[in-house]
Design a protein around this motif. Sequence first.
Motif, mmCIF file in Angstrom:
data_model
loop_
_atom_site.group_PDB
_atom_site.id
_atom_site.type_symbol
_atom_site.label_atom_id
_atom_site.label_comp_id
_atom_site.label_asym_id
_atom_site.label_seq_id
_atom_site.Cartn_x
_atom_site.Cartn_y
_atom_site.Cartn_z
ATOM 1 N N HIS A 12 0.808 -1.211 0.000
ATOM 2 C CA HIS A 12 0.000 0.000 0.000
ATOM 3 C C HIS A 12 0.852 1.276 0.000
ATOM 4 O O HIS A 12 0.720 2.131 -0.882
ATOM 5 N N ALA A 13 1.736 1.425 0.968
ATOM 6 C CA ALA A 13 2.510 2.668 1.105
ATOM 7 C C ALA A 13 3.405 2.903 -0.106
ATOM 8 O O ALA A 13 3.448 4.018 -0.648
ATOM 9 N N SER A 14 4.107 1.880 -0.569
ATOM 10 C CA SER A 14 5.015 2.095 -1.704
ATOM 11 C C SER A 14 4.234 2.294 -3.000
ATOM 12 O O SER A 14 4.685 3.026 -3.894
ATOM 13 N N PHE A 15 3.070 1.679 -3.127
ATOM 14 C CA PHE A 15 2.232 1.900 -4.307
ATOM 15 C C PHE A 15 1.828 3.374 -4.378
ATOM 16 O O PHE A 15 1.921 3.998 -5.440
ATOM 17 N N LEU A 16 1.399 3.936 -3.252
ATOM 18 C CA LEU A 16 1.004 5.349 -3.254
ATOM 19 C C LEU A 16 2.185 6.260 -3.580
ATOM 20 O O LEU A 16 2.021 7.259 -4.284
ATOM 21 N N ARG A 17 3.392 5.910 -3.107
ATOM 22 C CA ARG A 17 4.576 6.700 -3.473
ATOM 23 C C ARG A 17 4.833 6.603 -4.977
ATOM 24 O O ARG A 17 5.182 7.602 -5.625
ATOM 25 N N ALA A 18 4.643 5.421 -5.543
ATOM 26 C CA ALA A 18 4.827 5.244 -6.989
ATOM 27 C C ALA A 18 3.815 6.082 -7.767
ATOM 28 O O ALA A 18 4.156 6.695 -8.788
ATOM 29 N N ILE A 19 2.581 6.115 -7.293
ATOM 30 C CA ILE A 19 1.551 6.917 -7.964
ATOM 31 C C ILE A 19 1.936 8.393 -7.939
ATOM 32 O O ILE A 19 1.748 9.103 -8.936
ATOM 33 N N GLU A 20 2.506 8.862 -6.853
ATOM 34 C CA GLU A 20 2.953 10.260 -6.795
ATOM 35 C C GLU A 20 4.052 10.508 -7.818
ATOM 36 O O GLU A 20 4.096 11.568 -8.445
ATOM 37 N N GLU A 21 4.942 9.527 -8.016
ATOM 38 C CA GLU A 21 5.979 9.660 -9.044
ATOM 39 C C GLU A 21 5.340 9.746 -10.434
ATOM 40 O O GLU A 21 5.764 10.562 -11.260
ATOM 41 N N HIS A 22 4.345 8.911 -10.668
ATOM 42 C CA HIS A 22 3.660 8.948 -11.968
ATOM 43 C C HIS A 22 2.947 10.288 -12.162
ATOM 44 O O HIS A 22 2.980 10.864 -13.247
ATOM 45 N N ARG A 23 2.294 10.772 -11.126
ATOM 46 C CA ARG A 23 1.616 12.075 -11.223
ATOM 47 C C ARG A 23 2.616 13.180 -11.559
ATOM 48 O O ARG A 23 2.307 14.072 -12.346
ATOM 49 N N ALA A 24 3.801 13.122 -10.949
ATOM 50 C CA ALA A 24 4.819 14.146 -11.176
ATOM 51 C C ALA A 24 5.265 14.188 -12.638
ATOM 52 O O ALA A 24 5.728 15.232 -13.112
ATOM 53 N N GLU A 25 5.108 13.069 -13.355
ATOM 54 C CA GLU A 25 5.464 13.074 -14.780
ATOM 55 C C GLU A 25 4.245 13.330 -15.664
ATOM 56 O O GLU A 25 4.310 13.166 -16.870
ATOM 57 N N GLY A 26 3.130 13.722 -15.043
ATOM 58 C CA GLY A 26 1.951 14.119 -15.811
ATOM 59 C C GLY A 26 0.914 13.038 -16.035
ATOM 60 O O GLY A 26 -0.034 13.241 -16.802
#
Length: 180
Positions: A12-26
């Motif tokens: 859960h926690a690392s998935f949400l961090r990954a989603i933030e990385e994806h959001r940062a790239e648009g």
Amino acid sequence: MPALIPPTVDVHASFLRAIEEHRAEGRGLPADQTNIGMYIRTYDGIWESLEGFSRFVADVRAQEREDTPRPPGFVPTTSLWWVEGDEYLGRLGIRHRLAPGQIGERNGHIGYDVRPSARRRGHAAAMLAAALPIAGSLGLPQVLITCDHDNEASRRTIERNGGVLHDRLDEKLRYWLPTA
């Protein structure tokens, strides 16, 4: 060592961090028709809680069943996550058959995403290699995989796994790969 596993609440926690990385790239904007983009638009504000994330995981896993309701043009898909320990590194989807019409011809059987902070380490090639026998067990003797013609990294990933260029459809290169 990373492995392909069914989606799980354990990351859960690392998935949400990954989603933030994806959001940062648009990713996640209306024009982003990838799985990651659709996940962000559908589950943003829901998956932050463990209960909401559990619902997301259950929904993703349900997509492999034939009787699960899905939008027109979508087909049953086995989703797998590339995980090392409790660290989510990426996702891969195996469509059980090509979607009807040009959608299937453009998207192919397998699609994958590696989180931005884990890229350029061979994860995509390893995920694809691990997925091919799984696709074979789903009754697919070969799979169609596509990538944008200018995506050199994805092209190399496909070719490293035995992909043979079939043709180009608009901006997409289309490769066939044996699963055994």
